[in-house]
Each structure stands twice: as structure tokens, then as C-alpha cells.
Motif scaffolding. Structure first.
Motif, PDB file in Angstrom:
ATOM      1  N   SER A  82       0.872  -1.174   0.000  1.00  0.00           N
ATOM      2  CA  SER A  82       0.000   0.000   0.000  1.00  0.00           C
ATOM      3  C   SER A  82       0.908   1.222   0.000  1.00  0.00           C
ATOM      4  CB  SER A  82      -0.857   0.034   1.265  1.00  0.00           C
ATOM      5  OG  SER A  82      -1.565  -1.165   1.391  1.00  0.00           O
ATOM      6  N   TYR A  83       0.391   2.327  -0.520  1.00  0.00           N
ATOM      7  CA  TYR A  83       1.202   3.542  -0.600  1.00  0.00           C
ATOM      8  C   TYR A  83       0.404   4.708  -0.039  1.00  0.00           C
ATOM      9  CZ  TYR A  83       3.947   0.548  -3.660  1.00  0.00           C
ATOM     10  OH  TYR A  83       4.704  -0.497  -4.159  1.00  0.00           O
ATOM     11  N   LEU A  84       1.099   5.550   0.708  1.00  0.00           N
ATOM     12  CA  LEU A  84       0.437   6.691   1.343  1.00  0.00           C
ATOM     13  C   LEU A  84       1.029   7.988   0.789  1.00  0.00           C
ATOM     14  CD1 LEU A  84      -1.506   7.604   3.676  1.00  0.00           C
ATOM     15  CD2 LEU A  84       0.513   7.618   5.164  1.00  0.00           C
ATOM     16  N   ILE A  85       0.145   8.858   0.303  1.00  0.00           N
ATOM     17  CA  ILE A  85       0.588  10.175  -0.172  1.00  0.00           C
ATOM     18  C   ILE A  85       0.008  11.216   0.780  1.00  0.00           C
ATOM     19  CG2 ILE A  85       0.646  11.802  -2.105  1.00  0.00           C
ATOM     20  CD1 ILE A  85      -0.032   9.474  -3.976  1.00  0.00           C
ATOM     21  N   VAL A  86       0.910  11.997   1.393  1.00  0.00           N
ATOM     22  CA  VAL A  86       0.468  13.026   2.337  1.00  0.00           C
ATOM     23  C   VAL A  86       0.466  14.366   1.622  1.00  0.00           C
ATOM     24  CG1 VAL A  86       0.967  14.137   4.547  1.00  0.00           C
ATOM     25  CG2 VAL A  86       1.435  11.697   4.250  1.00  0.00           C
ATOM     26  N   ASP A  87      -0.709  14.950   1.488  1.00  0.00           N
ATOM     27  CA  ASP A  87      -0.862  16.221   0.759  1.00  0.00           C
ATOM     28  C   ASP A  87      -2.063  16.931   1.379  1.00  0.00           C
ATOM     29  OD1 ASP A  87      -0.860  18.229  -1.297  1.00  0.00           O
ATOM     30  OD2 ASP A  87       0.046  16.794  -2.675  1.00  0.00           O
ATOM     31  N   GLU A  88      -2.613  17.940   0.695  1.00  0.00           N
ATOM     32  CA  GLU A  88      -3.827  18.564   1.261  1.00  0.00           C
ATOM     33  C   GLU A  88      -4.905  17.518   1.480  1.00  0.00           C
ATOM     34  OE1 GLU A  88      -4.992  21.932  -1.159  1.00  0.00           O
ATOM     35  OE2 GLU A  88      -2.935  22.689  -1.065  1.00  0.00           O
ATOM     36  N   LYS A  89      -4.966  16.582   0.550  1.00  0.00           N
ATOM     37  CA  LYS A  89      -5.788  15.388   0.753  1.00  0.00           C
ATOM     38  C   LYS A  89      -4.824  14.218   0.935  1.00  0.00           C
ATOM     39  CE  LYS A  89      -9.858  17.261  -0.200  1.00  0.00           C
ATOM     40  NZ  LYS A  89     -10.838  17.468   0.893  1.00  0.00           N
ATOM     41  N   ASN A  90      -5.019  13.449   2.005  1.00  0.00           N
ATOM     42  CA  ASN A  90      -4.167  12.281   2.219  1.00  0.00           C
ATOM     43  C   ASN A  90      -4.774  11.081   1.494  1.00  0.00           C
ATOM     44  OD1 ASN A  90      -2.435  13.682   3.996  1.00  0.00           O
ATOM     45  ND2 ASN A  90      -3.977  13.438   5.628  1.00  0.00           N
ATOM     46  N   VAL A  91      -3.909  10.435   0.725  1.00  0.00           N
ATOM     47  CA  VAL A  91      -4.412   9.358  -0.133  1.00  0.00           C
ATOM     48  C   VAL A  91      -3.723   8.042   0.209  1.00  0.00           C
ATOM     49  CG1 VAL A  91      -4.714   8.589  -2.532  1.00  0.00           C
ATOM     50  CG2 VAL A  91      -4.733  11.037  -1.999  1.00  0.00           C
ATOM     51  N   LEU A  92      -4.519   6.984   0.377  1.00  0.00           N
ATOM     52  CA  LEU A  92      -3.961   5.647   0.516  1.00  0.00           C
ATOM     53  C   LEU A  92      -4.247   4.904  -0.782  1.00  0.00           C
ATOM     54  CD1 LEU A  92      -2.633   3.596   2.556  1.00  0.00           C
ATOM     55  CD2 LEU A  92      -4.936   2.656   2.804  1.00  0.00           C
ATOM     56  N   ILE A  93      -3.205   4.332  -1.360  1.00  0.00           N
ATOM     57  CA  ILE A  93      -3.396   3.572  -2.601  1.00  0.00           C
ATOM     58  C   ILE A  93      -3.351   2.083  -2.280  1.00  0.00           C
ATOM     59  CG2 ILE A  93      -2.484   3.097  -4.910  1.00  0.00           C
ATOM     60  CD1 ILE A  93      -1.560   5.993  -5.000  1.00  0.00           C
ATOM     61  N   ASP A  94      -4.478   1.419  -2.451  1.00  0.00           N
ATOM     62  CA  ASP A  94      -4.667  -0.018  -2.230  1.00  0.00           C
ATOM     63  C   ASP A  94      -4.411  -0.435  -0.768  1.00  0.00           C
ATOM     64  OD1 ASP A  94      -5.536  -0.683  -4.846  1.00  0.00           O
ATOM     65  OD2 ASP A  94      -3.460  -0.557  -5.541  1.00  0.00           O
ATOM     66  N   SER A  95      -5.024  -1.580  -0.409  1.00  0.00           N
ATOM     67  CA  SER A  95      -4.797  -2.069   0.967  1.00  0.00           C
ATOM     68  C   SER A  95      -4.157  -3.450   0.915  1.00  0.00           C
ATOM     69  CB  SER A  95      -6.086  -2.014   1.791  1.00  0.00           C
ATOM     70  OG  SER A  95      -6.955  -3.086   1.540  1.00  0.00           O
ATOM     71  N   ALA A  96      -4.585  -4.360   1.763  1.00  0.00           N
ATOM     72  CA  ALA A  96      -3.887  -5.642   1.891  1.00  0.00           C
ATOM     73  C   ALA A  96      -4.897  -6.726   2.225  1.00  0.00           C
ATOM     74  CB  ALA A  96      -2.838  -5.539   3.000  1.00  0.00           C
ATOM     75  N   LYS A  97      -4.405  -7.952   2.374  1.00  0.00           N
ATOM     76  CA  LYS A  97      -5.285  -9.037   2.822  1.00  0.00           C
ATOM     77  C   LYS A  97      -5.833  -8.683   4.203  1.00  0.00           C
ATOM     78  CE  LYS A  97      -3.749 -13.100   0.311  1.00  0.00           C
ATOM     79  NZ  LYS A  97      -3.036 -14.391   0.388  1.00  0.00           N
ATOM     80  N   HIS A  98      -7.033  -9.187   4.495  1.00  0.00           N
ATOM     81  CA  HIS A  98      -7.732  -8.758   5.721  1.00  0.00           C
ATOM     82  C   HIS A  98      -6.906  -8.969   6.986  1.00  0.00           C
ATOM     83  CE1 HIS A  98      -8.792 -12.828   7.195  1.00  0.00           C
ATOM     84  NE2 HIS A  98      -8.597 -13.135   5.933  1.00  0.00           N
ATOM     85  N   TYR A  99      -6.090 -10.042   7.015  1.00  0.00           N
ATOM     86  CA  TYR A  99      -5.364 -10.324   8.257  1.00  0.00           C
ATOM     87  C   TYR A  99      -4.132  -9.426   8.443  1.00  0.00           C
ATOM     88  CZ  TYR A  99      -2.708 -13.499   5.120  1.00  0.00           C
ATOM     89  OH  TYR A  99      -1.974 -14.043   4.092  1.00  0.00           O
ATOM     90  N   MET A 100      -3.886  -8.540   7.493  1.00  0.00           N
ATOM     91  CA  MET A 100      -2.756  -7.610   7.605  1.00  0.00           C
ATOM     92  C   MET A 100      -3.206  -6.237   8.114  1.00  0.00           C
ATOM     93  SD  MET A 100       0.127  -8.850   6.915  1.00  0.00           S
ATOM     94  CE  MET A 100       0.961 -10.238   6.204  1.00  0.00           C
ATOM     95  N   PHE A 101      -4.477  -6.122   8.527  1.00  0.00           N
ATOM     96  CA  PHE A 101      -5.017  -4.810   8.896  1.00  0.00           C
ATOM     97  C   PHE A 101      -4.185  -4.108   9.972  1.00  0.00           C
ATOM     98  CE2 PHE A 101      -7.950  -2.116  11.409  1.00  0.00           C
ATOM     99  CZ  PHE A 101      -8.290  -1.205  10.418  1.00  0.00           C
ATOM    100  N   GLU A 102      -3.874  -4.836  11.042  1.00  0.00           N
ATOM    101  CA  GLU A 102      -3.126  -4.213  12.149  1.00  0.00           C
ATOM    102  C   GLU A 102      -1.774  -3.677  11.664  1.00  0.00           C
ATOM    103  OE1 GLU A 102      -4.344  -3.581  15.044  1.00  0.00           O
ATOM    104  OE2 GLU A 102      -6.211  -4.621  14.531  1.00  0.00           O
ATOM    105  N   GLU A 103      -1.092  -4.502  10.868  1.00  0.00           N
ATOM    106  CA  GLU A 103       0.229  -4.110  10.367  1.00  0.00           C
ATOM    107  C   GLU A 103       0.128  -2.860   9.481  1.00  0.00           C
ATOM    108  OE1 GLU A 103       2.530  -7.431   8.994  1.00  0.00           O
ATOM    109  OE2 GLU A 103       3.952  -6.117   7.944  1.00  0.00           O
ATOM    110  N   LEU A 104      -0.914  -2.836   8.653  1.00  0.00           N
ATOM    111  CA  LEU A 104      -1.117  -1.686   7.765  1.00  0.00           C
ATOM    112  C   LEU A 104      -1.378  -0.416   8.576  1.00  0.00           C
ATOM    113  CD1 LEU A 104      -1.618  -0.504   4.899  1.00  0.00           C
ATOM    114  CD2 LEU A 104      -3.958  -1.378   5.027  1.00  0.00           C
ATOM    115  N   ILE A 105      -2.248  -0.530   9.571  1.00  0.00           N
ATOM    116  CA  ILE A 105      -2.590   0.630  10.406  1.00  0.00           C
ATOM    117  C   ILE A 105      -1.363   1.125  11.173  1.00  0.00           C
ATOM    118  CG2 ILE A 105      -3.877   1.267  12.516  1.00  0.00           C
ATOM    119  CD1 ILE A 105      -5.565   1.450   9.991  1.00  0.00           C
ATOM    120  N   GLU A 106      -0.585   0.185  11.710  1.00  0.00           N
ATOM    121  CA  GLU A 106       0.621   0.577  12.452  1.00  0.00           C
ATOM    122  C   GLU A 106       1.561   1.386  11.562  1.00  0.00           C
ATOM    123  OE1 GLU A 106       1.178   0.486  15.710  1.00  0.00           O
ATOM    124  OE2 GLU A 106      -0.874  -0.305  15.706  1.00  0.00           O
TER     125      GLU A 106
END
Ligand SMILES: [Fe+2]
Ligand SMILES: [Fe+2]
Length: 392
Positions: free
Chosen positions: A35-59
């Protein structure tokens, strides 16, 4: 885990060191869901992950911004390995979901999306997020109807989703940090098992990408392309062409080693005539590895014993897998096997070859009753030599 790509653009992916199965693809090296995060006036997350990776992604996201502050989530592709966390992310952040019509359709079939706010994009559409502009290009059937890629114009980054990926788990993130040979082998294996059925669409897609000014290609699995952007684009052109090498792939399974002996005798004949030969026992080799070698081979030889008036089950499974991936039809194909009293397997293999429009080559030495003795092995060896002289 977070890795900075450019100012305010981060990889916030999840590395799956343990995954070993991916719809038939044996991921012996694991994988990653980038997943990729772009921090700008609008913060954008590009794509996520398998459901069991949620905690890791959020961290990961938390080390840069509060996940509640995500404004947009781009869904380039709604397959579960990338959409698995979208439901929870939308709930957490109230972010708007940017996707195309097909992506929305697929998300509606996976989540309760009544409360979601969608921004539907088409090829060429642009969305301004502050200092940056995101441009969207649909790439249907590479490899699902909903696939698209996202291009950040100012930073010259292509977020390519499944295209240009590799199923590998690594602590490194960029192409210049890992061995090139291994990386291109992994990218080829991924291509042969994920993108091959629609390879006729690849040249146009690659040409469209070549028209962009690119600093980075950020795929959704594996390593980010930085120094080898040109090379991976050229490899995609090569792998999607119908060029083949003077190479034979011999894949078989065996009950009492008779089919194995035939495989090796034909292989020796081919090899003595200068053909590069790869021999695989289907039960002992991931199907995806065999497919990687098949895409640029001139010959494909498949062997099976007859068991209970049928083909040996592991060989049947491989044929089903190969038929779905539709390698090029310009191959010379040989079916061989051994049997006790009634030979059935080679006809089943030939039917599979016919479905793929391979040119089938036959010979009297390809069906062996019980054990191939010395004289028989010699015939198989001679057949291998003869085969090397035939061209598709
Ligand atoms: Fe996918
Ligand atoms: Fe994927």
C-alpha cells in the motif's frame, strides 16, 4: 513498516513472510501487499492488503499520519489481496473511495457499501490532491476487468497494482537492493502465472506506460522498480511476445519410474542436439515454476502413467492449471507415458494440447507397456534427437 519513496510518499505495505499458497501459485518466498500513502492537502492511501494484515497496515500508516485523516482510498483492483482491509479503513476514516465502475461493482459485492462515498474515474481522469495530481488509466483484464493504474504526475510515480509485481517477501524495497537475476526470475514467474492469459493486451499497456515520464513503478506485490524500470518494461514486451528459445520443458509424474525413464531418455536426446532441457517431476515442483519455464520454450513434453483407466491425478491437475493460463500455441507438444494393460493417459494429455492449439508430435516409442528396457530407452533417445530437428 514504512519506507519513504519521495517527500511525503511512503510505502506502508505488509510483508507476508508465511503465505505459501495463492490460488494455485505456491509462493515459496512469501509475498507482500504494497500500500502507498501520499500526504498532501488530501491524504491518499493507494490499495490495501489481505484482511489479516489490517493491524500491520494501520501501524505503518500511524507512523506518518492518523489513519482517521485519510481522505481518499484508491482501489486500483478489488481482488481480496488488495481490498481485504478497505471495509475497516472506510469505517475508520470515512475516506472517499476512488475506483472505476467495475471496481465499484466488485466492492459492492464484497462489502456493505451503502454508506460509502465513491468517486468513479475513467481512463485519463485526473484528481487534484493539493500539490499533486493523480491520473487514472484503466487496464481491463490485466488481470481482472476492474484493474487500473494510478499515476502521480508531479512525482512521476506509477502505482501499477498487480502489473510488474513479484510474489516475494523481502526486507528490501527497491530493485537496486536485491539481486537482479533473481528479481527478474521472480517477476517472470509472476507474469507467467498471473498475467499470461491476457498477454495479448500487454504490449499496448506497456506502450502506454512508456509514454509516461517515470521515476518509480510501485507494484502491489514485491519490490519497487527504480533503476530497472526500462528493463522490466522490455521484459514484459519480451514475455508477451511469441518468441521462444530452443528449449524443452519435460514435465511428468511417475508410479514405478517407467514414465520417468522415458522423460530422461527423450531429454538426453534433445540435450545432445543442443536443446536446453528442463525436466520436472510435477509432484515435486510448484506448478508456477514449470509455467515460468514453459512461456518461452519451443517444446513441451508431458508424461503420465495410466492409473485406473485414467491419467495420473497430479498430471491432470497440472494440465487444468496450464489450460487456464493459455501459453502460446506455437509449441511442439509431446505426450508420453507408461501403462500396464490399457493405455489411456496420453490421449487425455493430447486433448489438452489440442485445446491450446499446440502442434502434437507422435511416435511409436511414447507409450510404454510396463518397464522400458534398454532397447526401448534407445528409441526414446533417438526420438529426442529427431524432435530437435522439427520446428513449429
Ligand atoms: Fe489481482
Ligand atoms: Fe494482487
Amino acid at each position: 513498516m514504512v519506507v519513504k519513496i519521495k517527500d511525503n510518499i511512503y510505502w506502508v505495505g505488509s510483508v507476508d513472510w508465511e503465505v505459501r499458497e495463492f490460488h494455485g501459485y505456491e509462493t515459496l518466498k512469501g509475498s507482500s501487499y504494497n500500500s502507498y500513502l501520499i500526504v498532501d492537502e488530501k491524504n491518499v492511501l493507494i490499495d490495501s492488503a489481505k484482511h489479516y494484515m489490517f493491524e500491520e497496515l494501520i501501524e505503518g500508516i500511524k507512523t506518518v499520519i492518523d489513519p482517521k485523516d485519510i481522505d481518499y482510498i484508491v482501489v486500483n483492483h478489488a481482488e481480496k489481496d488488495h481490498s481485504g482491509c478497505i471495509g475497516k479503513l472506510v469505517k475508520l476514516s470515512d475516506a472517499k473511495v476512488i475506483t472505476n465502475e467495475k471496481g465499484k461493482e466488485d466492492l459492492n459485492l464484497q462489502f456493505n457499501t451503502e454508506d460509502w462515498e465513491f468517486i468513479i474515474v475513467d481512463t485519463g481522469d485526473e484528481i487534484n490532491i493539493g500539490k499533486r495530481t493523480l491520473k487514472f488509466i484503466k487496464t481491463p483484464m490485466l488481470h481482472w476487468p476492474d484493474n487500473m493504474v494510478t499515476y502521480c504526475i508531479e512525482d512521476k510515480i506509477l502505482f501499477s497494482n498487480d502489473a510488474f509485481g513479484q510474489h516475494i517477501a523481502t526486507s528490501e524495497r527497491f530493485d537496486y537492493e536485491v539481486s537482479s537475476d533473481e528479481l527478474f526470475d521472480d517477476a517472470k514467474e509472476y507474469f507467467a502465472n498471473i498475467l499470461l492469459p491476457y498477454k495479448m493486451l500487454i504490449p499496448n499497456a506497456v506502450n502506454a506506460v512508456k509514454g509516461l515520464d517515470i521515476d518509480y513503478i510501485c507494484p502491489s506485490h514485491g519490490i519497487i522498480w527504480k533503476e530497472k524500470v526500462e528493463e522490466i518494461l522490455n521484459y514484459y514486451m519480451k514475455w508477451s511476445s511469441d518468441n521462444y528459445k530452443n528449449k524443452a520443458v519435460i514435465a511428468y509424474d511417475t508410479m514405478y519410474n517407467s514414465t520417468k525413464k522415458i522423460a530422461h531418455a527423450i531429454g538426453k536426446g534433445l540435450s545432445d542436439e543442443g536443446v536446453e532441457v528442463k525436466i520436472y517431476n510435477i509432484s515435486k515442483t510448484p506448478m508456477n515454476t514449470i509455467m515460468r519455464e514453459i512461456i518461452d520454450s519451443k517444446y513441451i513434453l508431458i508424461g503420465s502413467p495410466t492409473l485406473n483407466s485414467n491419467i495420473y491425478p497430479p498430471v491432470a491437475m497440472f494440465l487444468a492449471y496450464m489450460e487456464g493460463l493459455k501459453p502460446d500455441s506455437n509449441k511442439l507438444a509431446v505426450a508420453f507415458g507408461s501403462y500396464g494393460w490399457m493405455e489411456m493417459a496420453t490421449d487425455i494429455i493430447k486433448k489438452s494440447f489440442e485445446k491450446l492449439n499446440f502442434k502434437v508430435i507422435d511416435d511409436e516409442c511414447l507409450k510404454c507397456r510396463f518397464v522400458p528396457k534398454e532397447e526401448y530407452i534407445k528409441k526414446c533417445y533417438e526420438f529426442g534427437k529427431k524432435l530437435s530437428k522439427i520446428t513449429p
